[in-house]
Enzyme design. Structure first.
Site, PDB file in Angstrom:
ATOM      1  CB  ILE A  91      12.507  80.323  72.207  1.00  0.00           C
ATOM      2  CG1 ILE A  91      11.554  78.416  72.091  1.00  0.00           C
ATOM      3  CG2 ILE A  91      12.156  81.607  71.647  1.00  0.00           C
ATOM      4  CD1 ILE A  91      10.094  78.795  71.599  1.00  0.00           C
ATOM      5  CB  SER A  92      16.581  75.793  70.419  1.00  0.00           C
ATOM      6  OG  SER A  92      16.250  75.446  72.311  1.00  0.00           O
TER       7      SER A  92
END
Ligand code: SAH
Length: 213
Positions: free
Chosen positions: A63-64
């Protein structure tokens, strides 16, 4: 799947830290204030969900960072009801932020495991993109084009031609370009053939992959 005042408090702190890092778009900040990021992560990371960090989400993907999500979302300069194509659904967190900002979101993921997991999760959270699909983002979604904007959330070695072709005139493509590290790049479509390019510094993404085998 619960959201508590403790989580909300941590989100408020995250929003303050994003403001200090230069995020000014109030629609972006408000979306980050309301979307429960901890529910997009494995429960073992729950206590860290509101730190500005990337985490594994399965299938070798991450996940960024919240800052990266906020930065890309801000670059899109969205207007309500804009039709947005996202390449790399992943956990669905970026998708959720765009939906919360009022966009009509079409999202593509090439890892079937993540596609399945996220297409179950988002409706459970009451988050409704227009379309989530399993496929190759290098091709875009020609059947749904043109888009007001396109956001790529994996590091691309080059700009995929189909994505440029699927942008409206005046629309923008936000894409991290490069192999090891990426330069956040904005392409604005001026007319049928011309694009204006802007660059916004270095980021680090998992690679945008072609031809899954
Ligand atoms: N927006 C996501 C980021 C996930 S990381 C989030 O916030 O969780 C990037 C994602 O892009 C990964 O899930 C990866 O599987 C996906 N991806 C990589 N290459 C792709 C391609 N060609 N087409 C679609 N998705 C791709």
């Amino acid at each position: 799947m619960i959201d508590t005042p403790k989580h909300q408090g941590l989100r408020n702190q995250l929003v303050e830290s994003l403001k200090q890092k230069g995020i000014v778009d109030t629609a972006v900040l408000e979306a980050i204030r309301v979307i429960p990021r901890h529910l997009f992560l494995d429960s073992s990371f729950e206590n860290f969900a509101y730190q500005d960090k990337a985490f594994p989400i399965g299938a070798g993907q991450t996940i960024s960072h919240p800052y990266t999500v906020a930065f890309q979302s801000q670059l899109l300069r969205l207007e309500k009801e804009d039709k947005v194509l996202e390449i790399g659904t992943g956990s669905g967190y970026q998708t959720a932020v765009l939906v919360a900002m009022g966009a009509r979101v079409y999202s593509i993921e090439r890892q079937n495991e993540l596609y399945k997991k996220t297409s179950h999760l988002l409706p459970k959270l009451g988050i409704r993109p227009k379309l989530m699909t399993f496929g190759d983002g290098y091709k875009g979604l020609p059947n749904y084009a043109p888009f007001d904007s396109i956001i790529v959330t994996a590091g691309a070695p080059f700009i995929p031609q189909p994505l440029m072709a699927q942008l409206k005139i005046g629309g923008r493509l936000i894409i991290p370009l490069g192999e090891e590290t990426q330069i956040m790049t904005e392409l604005v479509r001026l007319n049928e053939t011309q694009f204006e390019k802007h660059e916004y510094g270095d980021f680090k993404f998992v690679p945008m992959l072609e031809n899954k085998n």
